[in-house]
Design a protein around this motif. Structure first.
Motif: not given
Length: 288
Positions: A43, A46-47, A51-52
């Motif tokens: 999350r 995303e904020e 990307s991961r």
């Protein structure tokens, strides 16, 4: 580990009196700001619009700071921290520039605008420090470099990008040296140590890069070894799960040259002194 508790803000007496005069009953709980719920890494990424892998690199480099680790070991991130990152000048492009990586010799050589053989020599001789790795389908290590650091090196050391190799580099290459694993381990350990002040956790970081026999010699107490194993950091983001590739990557996590092993062993001994002193003062074995 002790978990810090959030204290609710109290309501000032003057303000509540004014509301009471108007015939309105004030509930102090309604005036207290709701406690923040820390966000998961997914999350939080995303904020921030990352990307991961980008988010993992930002956390690794300390550019995004996690909240104190929960008793479960789950890593979370506060909204205050995400707001701090978003408020930095040039966000998000400035952050992406700082965490941009290039993989392998060819990509790194293009950033430096040199040939692949020169890039390989600069990396193997320790002038360029990898920030990560991945294992390709041929089970070969592909080193990752921060693009920003490569550009800084090119600007700082233009003489290294042309001309003959200096004598120390020629000696290292003649001996078949490759300092990339050691340089990466030093960086990896340094970043992990920077992320904690607890002496037992710091000792666990140092123990994690030592051969098992060195850890047994430094920590003869089996109970202490259990504590260190429980606090050992997980493999870095991108560490392969496939057994064959994981075996290759696992060798990168352990110190090999005798002088490197000696340095980490001495550092572990020093960290254990502080950790044991803490346990003696608190009566507890392990982090507090």
């Amino acid at each position: 580990m002790k978990v810090d508790m959030l204290e609710r803000a109290s309501v000032g007496g003057d303000a509540s009196a004014g509301v009471a005069d108007r015939g309105v009953r004030l509930d102090p709980r309604a005036e207290a700001p709701p406690p923040q719920t820390p966000l998961s890494g997914i999350r939080a990424a995303e904020e921030l619009g990352l990307s991961r892998s980008e988010f993992a690199r930002a956390v690794q480099l300390g550019l995004v700071r996690p909240a104190p680790r929960a008793a479960s070991g789950t890593v979370r991130f506060t909204r205050d921290e995400l707001d701090r990152v978003k408020a930095e000048e040039g966000f998000p492009q400035a952050l992406r520039t700082r965490i941009e990586t290039v993989a392998g010799t060819d990509a790194g050589a293009r950033v430096l605008e040199v040939g692949p053989s020169r890039f390989t020599r600069l990396a193997r001789c320790g002038h360029l420090t990898p920030v990560g790795y991945r294992i390709n389908r041929y089970r070969a290590v592909v080193w990752l470099y921060l693009a920003a650091e490569l550009r800084e090196f090119a600007a700082r050391e233009p003489g290294m990008l042309a001309g003959a190799a200096p004598p120390p580099d020629r000696e290292l290459m003649a001996a078949g040296a490759d300092l990339r694993p050691r340089r990466w381990r030093g960086r990896h350990v340094g970043l992990l140590l920077r992320g904690t002040a607890d002496p037992w956790e710091r000792a666990a970081v140092l123990a994690s890069v030592l051969p098992e026999e060195e850890v047994r010699a430094a920590v003869p107490d089996p109970a202490e070894r259990i504590v260190l194993a429980a606090l050992a950091p997980p493999p870095p983001y991108g560490h392969p799960q496939v057994p064959a590739a994981a075996a290759v990557a696992g060798r990168l996590l352990r110190a090999e040259p005798p002088e490197e092993v000696h340095w980490y062993r001495a550092s572990l001994d020093f960290a254990l002194t502080g950790a044991r002193d803490q346990s003696n003062s608190t009566g507890e074995r392990g982090p507090t």
